[in-house]
Design a protein around this motif. Structure first.
Motif, PDB file in Angstrom:
ATOM      1  N   VAL A  14     -25.761 -66.534  39.747  1.00 49.09           N
ATOM      2  CA  VAL A  14     -25.239 -65.779  40.896  1.00 49.09           C
ATOM      3  C   VAL A  14     -24.934 -66.710  42.075  1.00 49.09           C
ATOM      4  O   VAL A  14     -23.933 -66.555  42.763  1.00 49.09           O
ATOM      5  CB  VAL A  14     -26.274 -64.709  41.351  1.00 49.09           C
ATOM      6  N   SER A  15     -25.801 -67.693  42.304  1.00 47.27           N
ATOM      7  CA  SER A  15     -25.628 -68.589  43.447  1.00 47.27           C
ATOM      8  C   SER A  15     -24.758 -69.789  43.067  1.00 47.27           C
ATOM      9  O   SER A  15     -24.888 -70.309  41.961  1.00 47.27           O
ATOM     10  CB  SER A  15     -26.998 -69.086  43.919  1.00 47.27           C
ATOM     11  N   PRO A  16     -23.862 -70.218  43.980  1.00 46.89           N
ATOM     12  CA  PRO A  16     -23.042 -71.409  43.695  1.00 46.89           C
ATOM     13  C   PRO A  16     -23.819 -72.717  43.828  1.00 46.89           C
ATOM     14  O   PRO A  16     -23.254 -73.787  43.603  1.00 46.89           O
ATOM     15  CB  PRO A  16     -21.939 -71.321  44.755  1.00 46.89           C
ATOM     16  N   GLU A  17     -25.082 -72.659  44.175  1.00 49.08           N
ATOM     17  CA  GLU A  17     -25.858 -73.891  44.383  1.00 49.08           C
ATOM     18  C   GLU A  17     -26.078 -74.641  43.063  1.00 49.08           C
ATOM     19  O   GLU A  17     -26.170 -74.027  42.005  1.00 49.08           O
ATOM     20  CB  GLU A  17     -27.224 -73.547  44.985  1.00 49.08           C
ATOM     21  N   PRO A  18     -26.175 -75.976  43.127  1.00 48.10           N
ATOM     22  CA  PRO A  18     -26.391 -76.753  41.891  1.00 48.10           C
ATOM     23  C   PRO A  18     -27.812 -76.567  41.349  1.00 48.10           C
ATOM     24  O   PRO A  18     -28.754 -76.474  42.128  1.00 48.10           O
ATOM     25  CB  PRO A  18     -26.181 -78.198  42.346  1.00 48.10           C
ATOM     26  N   ILE A  88     -24.037 -68.579  49.863  1.00 48.16           N
ATOM     27  CA  ILE A  88     -25.042 -68.046  48.941  1.00 48.16           C
ATOM     28  C   ILE A  88     -24.968 -66.518  49.086  1.00 48.16           C
ATOM     29  O   ILE A  88     -25.064 -65.996  50.198  1.00 48.16           O
ATOM     30  CB  ILE A  88     -26.443 -68.593  49.287  1.00 48.16           C
ATOM     31  N   PRO A  89     -24.724 -65.820  47.965  1.00 51.52           N
ATOM     32  CA  PRO A  89     -24.472 -64.377  48.053  1.00 51.52           C
ATOM     33  C   PRO A  89     -25.649 -63.581  48.616  1.00 51.52           C
ATOM     34  O   PRO A  89     -26.807 -63.990  48.493  1.00 51.52           O
ATOM     35  CB  PRO A  89     -24.221 -63.960  46.601  1.00 51.52           C
ATOM     36  N   GLU A  90     -25.316 -62.473  49.220  1.00 49.08           N
ATOM     37  CA  GLU A  90     -26.318 -61.572  49.773  1.00 49.08           C
ATOM     38  C   GLU A  90     -27.317 -61.172  48.693  1.00 49.08           C
ATOM     39  O   GLU A  90     -26.950 -61.015  47.531  1.00 49.08           O
ATOM     40  CB  GLU A  90     -25.625 -60.328  50.318  1.00 49.08           C
ATOM     41  N   GLY A  91     -28.556 -61.058  49.077  1.00 46.99           N
ATOM     42  CA  GLY A  91     -29.599 -60.673  48.128  1.00 46.99           C
ATOM     43  C   GLY A  91     -30.248 -61.873  47.454  1.00 46.99           C
ATOM     44  O   GLY A  91     -31.298 -61.754  46.844  1.00 46.99           O
TER      45      GLY A  91
END
Ligand code: MN
Length: 152
Positions: A14-18, A88-91
């Motif tokens: 869900v998150s674009p973080e590595p 970073i998406p909500e939630g």
């Protein structure tokens, strides 16, 4: 050094973080992320032992001497995070916009478990800086530190 805390807190589908991994060797890069989460703060990260040691700084990092900032130790981040920008998406953990506020390299001057002294060569942060561990604790029972610029 490990990234278990970092990876446990995030959902990488869900998150674009590595997702990242611990690098074999340490480097000497640093970054300050401007993180517009629930509260705007700055994440100061120093590359060390294959990861980015990280602190959340609630106010703008000190650009001159005489300003002491609280820096709350947070989980180690992967070295790949150095150039991360995105939303970073909500939630999700740390939901909000992440931008690079400053980036560069550093040179270690002195290091002990209670204090790090280093010279920053960034665009905004330049010169000798200190991170000094306090007796206080922040989120997740990690120590709080003071972050300030030293006389050069
Ligand atoms: Mn943050």
């Amino acid at each position: 050094m490990n990234l278990q805390d970092y990876q446990k807190k995030r959902k990488f589908e869900v998150s674009p973080e590595p997702k990242g991994k611990v690098l074999e060797r340490g480097g000497n890069r640093f970054v300050v992320h401007e993180h517009q989460a629930r509260r705007l703060h700055y994440d100061f990260r120093l590359e060390m032992e294959g990861v980015l040691k990280s602190w959340a700084v609630p106010k703008t990092p000190p650009l001159s001497e005489g300003i002491k900032r609280l820096a709350i130790e947070v989980e180690d981040h992967p070295a790949d995070y150095l150039t991360f920008t995105g939303t970073i998406p909500e939630g999700q953990y740390g939901a909000g916009k992440v931008k690079i506020w400053d980036i560069g390299t550093y040179e270690n001057l002195k290091k002990s478990p209670e204090s790090y002294e280093f010279v920053l060569a960034g665009k905004k942060l330049k010169g000798p800086y200190v991170l000094l561990k306090t007796k206080g604790y922040g989120r997740a029972k990690k120590p709080t530190w003071l972050f300030f610029k030293k006389k050069s």
